[in-house]
Design a protein around this motif. Structure first.
Motif, short mmCIF file in Angstrom:
data_model
loop_
_atom_site.label_atom_id
_atom_site.label_comp_id
_atom_site.label_asym_id
_atom_site.label_seq_id
_atom_site.Cartn_x
_atom_site.Cartn_y
_atom_site.Cartn_z
N GLU A 170 0.83 -1.21 0.00
CA GLU A 170 0.00 0.00 0.00
C GLU A 170 0.86 1.26 0.00
O GLU A 170 0.58 2.22 -0.72
CB GLU A 170 -0.93 -0.02 1.22
CG GLU A 170 -2.03 -1.06 1.12
CD GLU A 170 -2.83 -1.18 2.41
OE1 GLU A 170 -2.43 -0.51 3.39
OE2 GLU A 170 -3.82 -1.93 2.44
N LEU A 171 1.93 1.24 0.81
CA LEU A 171 2.84 2.38 0.85
C LEU A 171 3.55 2.57 -0.49
O LEU A 171 3.68 3.70 -0.98
CB LEU A 171 3.86 2.20 1.97
CG LEU A 171 3.34 2.30 3.40
CD1 LEU A 171 4.41 1.85 4.40
CD2 LEU A 171 2.90 3.74 3.71
N CYS A 172 3.98 1.47 -1.09
CA CYS A 172 4.68 1.56 -2.38
C CYS A 172 3.75 2.07 -3.47
O CYS A 172 4.16 2.87 -4.33
CB CYS A 172 5.26 0.20 -2.76
SG CYS A 172 6.68 -0.31 -1.76
N ARG A 173 2.51 1.61 -3.44
CA ARG A 173 1.55 2.07 -4.46
C ARG A 173 1.23 3.55 -4.29
O ARG A 173 1.12 4.29 -5.28
CB ARG A 173 0.26 1.23 -4.37
CG ARG A 173 0.41 -0.17 -4.98
CD ARG A 173 -0.93 -0.87 -5.08
NE ARG A 173 -1.47 -1.21 -3.78
CZ ARG A 173 -1.18 -2.31 -3.12
NH1 ARG A 173 -0.33 -3.21 -3.63
NH2 ARG A 173 -1.73 -2.58 -1.94
N GLU A 174 1.12 4.00 -3.03
CA GLU A 174 0.88 5.42 -2.78
C GLU A 174 2.06 6.25 -3.27
O GLU A 174 1.88 7.32 -3.88
CB GLU A 174 0.64 5.68 -1.30
CG GLU A 174 0.31 7.14 -1.01
CD GLU A 174 0.16 7.44 0.48
OE1 GLU A 174 0.08 8.65 0.83
OE2 GLU A 174 0.13 6.50 1.28
N ARG A 175 3.27 5.74 -3.00
CA ARG A 175 4.46 6.48 -3.43
C ARG A 175 4.53 6.56 -4.96
O ARG A 175 4.85 7.61 -5.54
CB ARG A 175 5.73 5.81 -2.91
CG ARG A 175 6.97 6.67 -3.14
CD ARG A 175 8.26 5.92 -3.01
NE ARG A 175 9.39 6.83 -3.11
CZ ARG A 175 9.81 7.40 -4.24
NH1 ARG A 175 9.19 7.14 -5.39
NH2 ARG A 175 10.84 8.23 -4.24
N GLU A 176 4.21 5.46 -5.63
CA GLU A 176 4.25 5.44 -7.09
C GLU A 176 3.24 6.43 -7.67
O GLU A 176 3.54 7.17 -8.62
CB GLU A 176 3.95 4.03 -7.59
CG GLU A 176 4.03 3.89 -9.11
CD GLU A 176 3.77 2.47 -9.58
OE1 GLU A 176 3.71 2.26 -10.80
OE2 GLU A 176 3.62 1.58 -8.71
N THR A 177 2.04 6.45 -7.09
CA THR A 177 1.01 7.37 -7.55
C THR A 177 1.44 8.82 -7.34
O THR A 177 1.29 9.67 -8.24
CB THR A 177 -0.32 7.11 -6.82
OG1 THR A 177 -0.73 5.77 -7.06
CG2 THR A 177 -1.40 8.07 -7.28
N LEU A 178 1.97 9.11 -6.15
CA LEU A 178 2.39 10.47 -5.83
C LEU A 178 3.57 10.90 -6.69
O LEU A 178 3.63 12.03 -7.18
CB LEU A 178 2.76 10.55 -4.34
CG LEU A 178 3.06 11.94 -3.78
CD1 LEU A 178 1.86 12.86 -3.96
CD2 LEU A 178 3.43 11.84 -2.30
N ARG A 181 2.36 11.71 -10.08
CA ARG A 181 1.65 12.99 -10.06
C ARG A 181 2.64 14.16 -10.06
O ARG A 181 2.46 15.14 -10.80
CB ARG A 181 0.76 13.06 -8.82
CG ARG A 181 -0.05 14.34 -8.69
CD ARG A 181 -1.06 14.47 -9.77
NE ARG A 181 -1.87 15.67 -9.62
CZ ARG A 181 -2.38 16.34 -10.62
NH1 ARG A 181 -2.16 15.94 -11.86
NH2 ARG A 181 -3.12 17.41 -10.40
N ARG A 345 5.37 14.72 1.58
CA ARG A 345 4.75 13.41 1.77
C ARG A 345 5.58 12.32 1.12
O ARG A 345 5.71 11.21 1.64
CB ARG A 345 3.33 13.41 1.18
CG ARG A 345 2.61 12.06 1.22
CD ARG A 345 2.50 11.52 2.62
NE ARG A 345 1.79 10.24 2.64
CZ ARG A 345 1.74 9.43 3.69
NH1 ARG A 345 2.39 9.76 4.81
NH2 ARG A 345 1.07 8.29 3.63
N LEU A 349 6.99 9.08 2.86
CA LEU A 349 6.72 7.73 2.38
C LEU A 349 8.00 6.93 2.23
O LEU A 349 8.03 5.73 2.53
CB LEU A 349 5.99 7.79 1.04
CG LEU A 349 4.49 8.13 1.10
CD1 LEU A 349 3.95 8.37 -0.30
CD2 LEU A 349 3.71 7.01 1.79
#
Length: 553
Positions: A170-178, A181, A345, A349
């Motif tokens: 979940e953390l890796c996916r959030e980092r990839e998305t951010l 962006r 952020r 992360l």
């Protein structure tokens, strides 16, 4: 344990309602009698795909229902029930699935509707069906890893590892998305800043375009408006004559002289006075409008230039009104100011991912050590069981290998086997059908020792063996039945003679169609059925005597 099974209108079964005891349950029957139909019905409860073809001919729906009794603590089952708001009825759990003629199905647990996924998840904790084809799982390295982890008692550690893996993901996916962006913002930053600058310079305000359009209409028609208003005003007060209001005032003066003599004259005076006041107000309003009309050509050009600017912005940014332009301006402004927060952020992360990966690596290492330590003992237990099943020169080993990281850690498992004392190789490449059956039974027998194992159903796991090996496999299955409920569907008399509960699946003709059923055999019925397995359709006295000796052994 499976205490009761109810089936209605499923394939060749019209109605079946049967109770089962604890321990070892033997099920036999001639080929085609309907044993596979029973397994198919149980598979429906396991979440298998529903098919309208399963419904008995001429019926609209079928129902399969099973009642289970649980002993001792069942934390995994309790968690599934609680997570789906299902009330627990003591130690009883009833699961039911209905299939209608359209092929759609409905699932229930303790009369509460659930999804097929929930039904399958719960069913897997209650019953484990080992079909003739499931021996292929022996070549599945994930299955091998699961067996070893059961032996190691790694359930708690595995749950921690899975949870850690999920959190890390979940953390890796959030980092990839951010990160994506931020990259997108960076690539478009110059363009976005230019757009933002243009929109800010435009100094837009809500409702402005509507006001400008109204003003432009007046300015564009100013001469016509002034001429019309002037003409209307002059009729009220003409230059060369008496106006409407003055005439009404004079008329009112004469009318008041007769109010004392003419009934209704007083009321008429009031009406005339009211009309005079209203007309004077209208005259003044016309004058005010006339004086307020702007004939400035410069103002008209300024208004049209401003409208042209706004129209251009609307087209350029594909907006339908000024409100959308303002929203775009505010969004770009917020985005420009938010990149700093996003970057902060991202750094946070990175720190969290580092900590999560360290935690995950710790669980992986603990699992690796546990598996590595237990592998020799695990292999030794399997070898002991294989020798009992007359594979005297059989050898079994467990290799812990490196695998891609995942919810179960970073280990892979390879089961290696040799039946003749040579160097063991991958079990998928060397074992025959009979050997696969024996290895799988040894694994299942080991799993049966673990607390909380579901009811086991063996569908001809003894395929490919006979004689004394079959007898020993029957004894092994029987010993498993002393710790848990085990169903054994078999064609071997040596296995059928084990245990105390023996059910016969049979097929009868009901008019123009066949109907399958199942019944519990008494002692004499068991003798006859085992004798049939020994001698075929013609039961001999020798077969009956042999059946008696097998039951008394």
């Amino acid at each position: 344990m499976l205490s009761r099974l109810h089936i209605r209108n499923y394939v060749l079964i019209d109605t079946l309602d049967v109770e089962f005891p604890r321990g070892l349950v033997i099920i036999t029957g001639q080929t085609g009698a309907g044993k596979s139909i029973l397994l198919g019905a149980l598979s429906l409860l396991g979440g298998c795909k529903a098919d309208a073809a399963s419904i008995s001919q001429g019926q609209d729906s079928c129902v399969v229902e099973a009642e289970f009794d649980t002993d001792g603590p069942t934390p995994e089952i309790d968690a599934i029930l609680a997570g789906n708001d299902i009330e627990k009825d003591g130690n009883h759990i009833i699961i039911r699935r209905t299939v209608n003629i359209s092929g759609r199905s409905r699932c229930f647990v303790n009369d509460s509707p659930v999804s097929v996924q929930v039904l399958g998840e719960l069913s897997s904790r209650l019953i484990d069906i080992h079909s003739q084809h499931q021996s292929l799982l022996l070549t599945d390295h994930r299955f091998q890893l699961g067996i070893l982890d059961n032996f190691c008692g790694n359930a708690g550690l595995l749950e921690q590892c899975r949870s850690s893996w999920q959190s890390l993901g979940e953390l890796c996916r959030e980092r990839e998305t951010l990160s994506s962006r931020l990259k997108s913002i960076s690539e478009q930053s110059e363009y976005n800043l230019a757009v933002l600058s243009t929109l800010k310079a435009a100094n837009l305000r809500p409702g402005e375009l509507e006001e400008l359009e109204e003003e432009q209409k007046q300015l564009a028609n100013a001469e016509l408006i002034k001429e019309s208003l002037a003409a209307a005003g002059e009729l009220f007060s003409p230059v060369d004559g008496q106006g409407i209001c003055e005439s009404l005032r004079e008329s009112l003066k004469y009318l008041r002289k007769v109010t004392g003599f003419v009934p209704g004259a007083e009321e008429l005076c009031d009406r005339m006075e009211s009309s005079r006041i209203e007309l004077e107000d209208i005259s003044q309003t016309i004058a005010d409008l006339d004086s307020g009309v702007n004939l400035s050509q410069n103002r008209l050009e300024a208004v049209e230039d401003r409208m042209s600017e706004i129209y251009s912005l609307l087209r350029r940014h594909n907006c339908s009104d000024v409100g959308e332009l303002i929203a775009l301006r505010d969004s770009l402004s917020s985005e420009a100011g938010g990149t700093a927060d996003m970057q902060e952020r991202l750094e946070e992360l990175d720190s969290l991912i580092g900590a999560a990966r360290k935690e995950y690596s710790g669980f992986c290492a603990a699992l690796h050590d546990s598996r590595l330590k237990a592998a020799p003992a695990f292999a030794s237990e399997i070898v002991k069981s294989l020798k009992y099943l007359e594979l005297e020169r059989g050898d079994f080993r467990v290799d812990i290998t490196q695998a891609p990281e995942g919810p179960s850690g970073e280990d892979g498992v390879l089961f290696r086997f040799s039946s003749n004392g040579t160097v063991p190789v991958d079990v998928a490449k060397c074992a025959s059908g009979g050997e696969i059956s024996r290895i799988m039974l040894c694994l299942k027998e080991m799993m049966a020792r673990f607390h909380g194992m579901p009811t086991l159903v063996f569908d001809e796991i003894d395929t490919g063996v006979s004689g004394s090996v079959a007898d020993k496999m029957g004894s092994m299955i029987c010993s498993m039945g002393s710790n848990m409920q085990v169903f054994s569907i078999t064609h071997l008399p040596q296995v059928a003679a084990k245990g105390k509960a023996h059910y016969l699946v049979s097929k009868e003709f009901d008019g123009e169609r066949s109907v399958s059923g199942i019944r519990l055999l008494d002692r004499q019925g068991r003798v006859q059925e085992i004798a049939r397995l020994l001698s075929g359709s013609t039961i001999t006295a020798a077969a009956v005597a042999n059946a008696e000796s097998l039951l008394d052994a």
